[in-house]
Write a protein that holds these residues in place. Sequence first.
Motif, PDB file in Angstrom:
ATOM      1  N   PRO A  34       0.849  -1.195   0.000  1.00  0.00           N
ATOM      2  CA  PRO A  34       0.000   0.000   0.000  1.00  0.00           C
ATOM      3  C   PRO A  34       0.877   1.235   0.000  1.00  0.00           C
ATOM      4  N   THR A  35       0.362   2.321  -0.576  1.00  0.00           N
ATOM      5  CA  THR A  35       1.198   3.515  -0.698  1.00  0.00           C
ATOM      6  C   THR A  35       1.588   4.076   0.648  1.00  0.00           C
ATOM      7  N   ALA A  36       0.739   3.963   1.646  1.00  0.00           N
ATOM      8  CA  ALA A  36       1.119   4.448   2.965  1.00  0.00           C
ATOM      9  C   ALA A  36       2.299   3.649   3.497  1.00  0.00           C
ATOM     10  N   GLU A  37       2.286   2.341   3.251  1.00  0.00           N
ATOM     11  CA  GLU A  37       3.398   1.506   3.689  1.00  0.00           C
ATOM     12  C   GLU A  37       4.647   1.819   2.895  1.00  0.00           C
ATOM     13  N   ALA A  38       4.487   2.111   1.613  1.00  0.00           N
ATOM     14  CA  ALA A  38       5.646   2.396   0.776  1.00  0.00           C
ATOM     15  C   ALA A  38       6.411   3.590   1.287  1.00  0.00           C
ATOM     16  N   ALA A  39       5.711   4.509   1.921  1.00  0.00           N
ATOM     17  CA  ALA A  39       6.371   5.697   2.442  1.00  0.00           C
ATOM     18  C   ALA A  39       7.155   5.424   3.697  1.00  0.00           C
ATOM     19  N   THR A  40       6.842   4.330   4.390  1.00  0.00           N
ATOM     20  CA  THR A  40       7.494   4.062   5.657  1.00  0.00           C
ATOM     21  C   THR A  40       8.357   2.827   5.633  1.00  0.00           C
ATOM     22  N   THR A  41       8.339   2.072   4.523  1.00  0.00           N
ATOM     23  CA  THR A  41       9.178   0.893   4.418  1.00  0.00           C
ATOM     24  C   THR A  41      10.606   1.322   4.145  1.00  0.00           C
ATOM     25  N   ALA A  42      11.520   0.975   5.044  1.00  0.00           N
ATOM     26  CA  ALA A  42      12.907   1.420   4.891  1.00  0.00           C
ATOM     27  C   ALA A  42      13.586   0.666   3.777  1.00  0.00           C
ATOM     28  N   ARG A  43      14.495   1.339   3.099  1.00  0.00           N
ATOM     29  CA  ARG A  43      15.343   0.681   2.132  1.00  0.00           C
ATOM     30  C   ARG A  43      16.744   1.241   2.329  1.00  0.00           C
ATOM     31  N   GLN A  78       9.324   9.533  -3.519  1.00  0.00           N
ATOM     32  CA  GLN A  78       8.473   8.407  -3.182  1.00  0.00           C
ATOM     33  C   GLN A  78       8.964   7.197  -3.976  1.00  0.00           C
ATOM     34  N   SER A  79       9.181   6.086  -3.290  1.00  0.00           N
ATOM     35  CA  SER A  79       9.705   4.888  -3.927  1.00  0.00           C
ATOM     36  C   SER A  79       8.701   3.755  -3.747  1.00  0.00           C
ATOM     37  N   LEU A  80       8.082   3.327  -4.849  1.00  0.00           N
ATOM     38  CA  LEU A  80       6.988   2.366  -4.784  1.00  0.00           C
ATOM     39  C   LEU A  80       7.361   1.080  -5.517  1.00  0.00           C
ATOM     40  N   PHE A 213      12.591  -9.238 -16.387  1.00  0.00           N
ATOM     41  CA  PHE A 213      12.558  -8.193 -15.379  1.00  0.00           C
ATOM     42  C   PHE A 213      13.713  -8.339 -14.389  1.00  0.00           C
ATOM     43  N   PRO A 214      14.483  -7.288 -14.165  1.00  0.00           N
ATOM     44  CA  PRO A 214      15.465  -7.318 -13.075  1.00  0.00           C
ATOM     45  C   PRO A 214      14.740  -7.383 -11.728  1.00  0.00           C
ATOM     46  N   SER A 215      15.431  -7.782 -10.703  1.00  0.00           N
ATOM     47  CA  SER A 215      14.826  -7.821  -9.372  1.00  0.00           C
ATOM     48  C   SER A 215      14.807  -6.429  -8.757  1.00  0.00           C
ATOM     49  N   GLY A 216      13.887  -6.225  -7.835  1.00  0.00           N
ATOM     50  CA  GLY A 216      13.816  -4.973  -7.085  1.00  0.00           C
ATOM     51  C   GLY A 216      13.304  -3.791  -7.855  1.00  0.00           C
ATOM     52  N   LEU A 217      12.409  -4.015  -8.814  1.00  0.00           N
ATOM     53  CA  LEU A 217      11.876  -2.894  -9.597  1.00  0.00           C
ATOM     54  C   LEU A 217      11.029  -1.976  -8.725  1.00  0.00           C
ATOM     55  N   ARG A 218      11.299  -0.672  -8.827  1.00  0.00           N
ATOM     56  CA  ARG A 218      10.556   0.322  -8.060  1.00  0.00           C
ATOM     57  C   ARG A 218      10.333   1.559  -8.929  1.00  0.00           C
TER      58      ARG A 218
END
Length: 523
Positions: A34-43, A78-80, A213-218
Amino acid sequence: MRGFLASSIGVTCAAALALPLAPPALAGTERPVPTAEAATTARPAPRAGTPTTTTTTTTTTTTTDRRAAEPYAPGSTQSLPLEPLTQSRATPTVPGTAELGLPRRAVRGFSLVGVIWDDPEVELHGRVQVRTRTAGTGTWTGWQDLETHTAEHRSDPNTPEGAPGRVRGATAPLWVGRSDGVELRVTPDPDDTDAAPGAHGTGAYEPPGASAFPSGLRLELVDPGDAAEGAQAGGTLSGDTTDAAALPGAPEEIPRTAELNADDSAVTDAAAVAAADAASAANAGLAPLGATEISELSRAETEQEYFALNADALTQAQLAKPYVGPRPRIVTRRGWGANEGLRESKFVYTKKVKAVFVHHTASGNGYSCSQAPSLIRSIYRYHVKSMGWRDIGYNFLIDKCGKIYEGRAGGVAKPVLGAHTRGFNSNSMGIAVLGSYGSKKPSSAAVKGIARLAAWKLGLYRMNPRGKTYLKSGGGNLYRKGKKVRLNVISGHRDGFNTSCPGRKLYGKLGSARSKAAGYQGR
């Protein structure tokens, strides 16, 4: 704007590397976030420089963890993560292939988009298309393509900036203007047999076509923010602070990546001020500390400055005929609003400037000249935050009106090492014209800007814009590492690497730029 690698894979000239973000799991089977989670998921942030740990009363951070520590920074990213798309009439796919992307959704305000992935050595074999909703009007654009093959635009092999695990693969960035909604689709090329099977790991389910597809597409959505806040510490994060209007199926919460930085202002404000002062001081002697531009000089004034700087190094013949072009007006990093807290603090130099490589940013032509500073701030953020580079890759940028902008920090008159032409970054500089010039002619003002800048900078290093020079290859798809290559002093990116950059139309104007630059030098 496609060139061809030795393996016949097309490549282009926009920025193309990135930092490791998500674990190397199969992007096509990732759980939708979810977009709210995408904003708080650390990378993980780019591993740029040597981390130093700073402890506050509430948290311990490292000064190199820039994604989590840029409180005063203008804008945000924003990284989704991409997710499998359900085939529909609206977004038909090729039979037997899988499609990744993001369904239409509301997001926080942004102006530039790009797609990144884990491994910069892996190509994305397929088509990436995006459509966006214009903020204020609610109008959706048509589908626009992002350039996918961009590996030639990066630091040289086996250099610290290109170290494994530091950078990421990426498409070219695309300027879309102020937007608050997005939809993305990535379709593999069913005729491409070069995609490596099992690239996403072993034992994981791969839907048909997923090997492309490469892995980790955002998807990266970049808000350039406000220039006034980028030039000084202690400001607030800019950008759209109002929730986007609801779309069918859109999450209730909108990503607010900027809010994650609120606890770290004490950690980075002082460092950012120091970095801004250092970037400005690198141009000492050309402009006062804190200047937003370096003024143009007449040819006579430029020659006097040149004599003063090189009094002990010039021969009598060079004193008689210095062959240096008039210094053009240059907008400094402070002038275009660079947030100096994003980049590495250290400046890296090469020995001299023997050649100029001309590029285009491949970011589209839908910008106005007044938007050029915002576009540059967006590219800068994309290069550093999304792709993992130490700073913006180009040494200079020129807009369609011919205005010249300082690029990578270190001083406009100095031989700053860039990341623009893989294999030939040493002893050269990169000039990028903002826009895409595969089928569109560059403006005469932009070509003149190339000539004026080259005449001055090459003149400082006693190089003839109409001449030839030798550069040693650092390795690429045209020339092996260590080979001495004879090149035009003003070359296109495609002369050093098999790519279409700087676009057919701009490349065709380089002869004119060489002649003009030589004329400015008095040759």
